[in-house]
Motif scaffolding. Sequence first.
Motif, PDB file in Angstrom:
ATOM      1  N   GLU A   8       0.861  -1.181   0.000  1.00 39.40           N
ATOM      2  CA  GLU A   8       0.000   0.000   0.000  1.00 39.40           C
ATOM      3  C   GLU A   8       0.897   1.230   0.000  1.00 39.40           C
ATOM      4  N   TYR A   9       0.699   2.087  -0.969  1.00 38.68           N
ATOM      5  CA  TYR A   9       1.589   3.229  -1.162  1.00 38.68           C
ATOM      6  C   TYR A   9       0.778   4.515  -1.333  1.00 38.68           C
ATOM      7  N   CYS A  10       1.415   5.637  -1.082  1.00 36.29           N
ATOM      8  CA  CYS A  10       0.781   6.945  -1.229  1.00 36.29           C
ATOM      9  C   CYS A  10       0.972   7.445  -2.661  1.00 36.29           C
ATOM     10  N   PRO A  11      -0.119   7.557  -3.437  1.00 38.63           N
ATOM     11  CA  PRO A  11       0.021   8.062  -4.800  1.00 38.63           C
ATOM     12  C   PRO A  11       0.371   9.548  -4.846  1.00 38.63           C
ATOM     13  N   GLU A  31       8.881 -16.200  -6.676  1.00 46.48           N
ATOM     14  CA  GLU A  31       7.914 -16.490  -7.736  1.00 46.48           C
ATOM     15  C   GLU A  31       7.098 -17.759  -7.469  1.00 46.48           C
ATOM     16  N   ALA A  32       7.748 -18.812  -7.040  1.00 45.00           N
ATOM     17  CA  ALA A  32       7.057 -20.082  -6.820  1.00 45.00           C
ATOM     18  C   ALA A  32       6.294 -20.120  -5.498  1.00 45.00           C
ATOM     19  N   ASP A  33       6.585 -19.191  -4.601  1.00 43.63           N
ATOM     20  CA  ASP A  33       6.003 -19.226  -3.263  1.00 43.63           C
ATOM     21  C   ASP A  33       4.832 -18.270  -3.059  1.00 43.63           C
ATOM     22  N   LEU A  34       4.609 -17.348  -4.006  1.00 44.08           N
ATOM     23  CA  LEU A  34       3.567 -16.333  -3.857  1.00 44.08           C
ATOM     24  C   LEU A  34       2.437 -16.547  -4.849  1.00 44.08           C
ATOM     25  N   ASP A  35       1.227 -16.238  -4.402  1.00 43.74           N
ATOM     26  CA  ASP A  35       0.083 -16.232  -5.312  1.00 43.74           C
ATOM     27  C   ASP A  35       0.123 -14.964  -6.149  1.00 43.74           C
ATOM     28  N   SER A  36       0.331 -13.824  -5.477  1.00 42.65           N
ATOM     29  CA  SER A  36       0.358 -12.548  -6.188  1.00 42.65           C
ATOM     30  C   SER A  36       0.900 -11.454  -5.275  1.00 42.65           C
ATOM     31  N   ILE A  37       1.145 -10.309  -5.896  1.00 42.90           N
ATOM     32  CA  ILE A  37       1.479  -9.090  -5.165  1.00 42.90           C
ATOM     33  C   ILE A  37       0.522  -8.022  -5.661  1.00 42.90           C
ATOM     34  N   ALA A  38      -0.151  -7.367  -4.725  1.00 44.59           N
ATOM     35  CA  ALA A  38      -1.109  -6.321  -5.075  1.00 44.59           C
ATOM     36  C   ALA A  38      -0.519  -4.958  -4.737  1.00 44.59           C
ATOM     37  N   LEU A  39      -0.631  -4.027  -5.671  1.00 38.80           N
ATOM     38  CA  LEU A  39      -0.255  -2.641  -5.426  1.00 38.80           C
ATOM     39  C   LEU A  39      -1.532  -1.868  -5.148  1.00 38.80           C
ATOM     40  N   LYS A  40      -1.606  -1.292  -3.955  1.00 43.05           N
ATOM     41  CA  LYS A  40      -2.842  -0.655  -3.510  1.00 43.05           C
ATOM     42  C   LYS A  40      -2.597   0.823  -3.207  1.00 43.05           C
ATOM     43  N   PRO A  41      -3.184   1.735  -3.997  1.00 39.86           N
ATOM     44  CA  PRO A  41      -3.057   3.154  -3.688  1.00 39.86           C
ATOM     45  C   PRO A  41      -3.748   3.457  -2.355  1.00 39.86           C
ATOM     46  N   SER A  42      -3.069   4.173  -1.489  1.00 41.60           N
ATOM     47  CA  SER A  42      -3.614   4.475  -0.170  1.00 41.60           C
ATOM     48  C   SER A  42      -4.400   5.780  -0.191  1.00 41.60           C
ATOM     49  N   GLU A  43      -5.421   5.825   0.622  1.00 44.73           N
ATOM     50  CA  GLU A  43      -6.172   7.064   0.800  1.00 44.73           C
ATOM     51  C   GLU A  43      -5.542   7.917   1.897  1.00 44.73           C
ATOM     52  N   THR A  44      -4.605   7.339   2.641  1.00 46.38           N
ATOM     53  CA  THR A  44      -3.923   8.044   3.719  1.00 46.38           C
ATOM     54  C   THR A  44      -2.591   8.577   3.207  1.00 46.38           C
ATOM     55  N   ALA A  45      -2.391   9.873   3.310  1.00 49.54           N
ATOM     56  CA  ALA A  45      -1.163  10.503   2.822  1.00 49.54           C
ATOM     57  C   ALA A  45       0.055   9.957   3.565  1.00 49.54           C
ATOM     58  N   GLY A  46       1.107   9.681   2.819  1.00 54.93           N
ATOM     59  CA  GLY A  46       2.366   9.241   3.412  1.00 54.93           C
ATOM     60  C   GLY A  46       2.453   7.776   3.751  1.00 54.93           C
ATOM     61  N   ARG A  47       1.424   7.015   3.461  1.00 53.90           N
ATOM     62  CA  ARG A  47       1.425   5.595   3.836  1.00 53.90           C
ATOM     63  C   ARG A  47       2.253   4.769   2.850  1.00 53.90           C
ATOM     64  N   TYR A  48       3.038   3.868   3.419  1.00 51.49           N
ATOM     65  CA  TYR A  48       3.774   2.878   2.638  1.00 51.49           C
ATOM     66  C   TYR A  48       3.929   1.661   3.538  1.00 51.49           C
ATOM     67  N   THR A  49       3.066   0.682   3.330  1.00 54.78           N
ATOM     68  CA  THR A  49       3.110  -0.529   4.134  1.00 54.78           C
ATOM     69  C   THR A  49       3.195  -1.747   3.229  1.00 54.78           C
TER      70      THR A  49
END
Length: 79
Positions: A8-11, A31-49
């Motif tokens: 989750e990142y701050c756009p 690659e073999a151990d993960l289903d996926s990685i999601a990039l999620k724009p945050s509504e909270t300023a400054g967030r990077y989790t």
Amino acid sequence: MKPTIIIEYCPKCNWLLRAAYMAQELLTTFEADLDSIALKPSETAGRYTISLGDVVLFDRKEHGRFPEIKELNSWCATR
């Protein structure tokens, strides 16, 4: 079932490229151990989790910095 990592990142802070880079590095390493990685724009300023399921692996505000790839690799490898 393989886990999904959510970055989750701050756009408004223009952190999309950083999030995409982290996603690429994690997918390359786990690659073999993960289903996926999601990039999620945050509504909270400054967030990077980064979360694995319900577990927050890294919170920029808590640590006062961005994660190093080596840190993320070791956290993901132990999960």
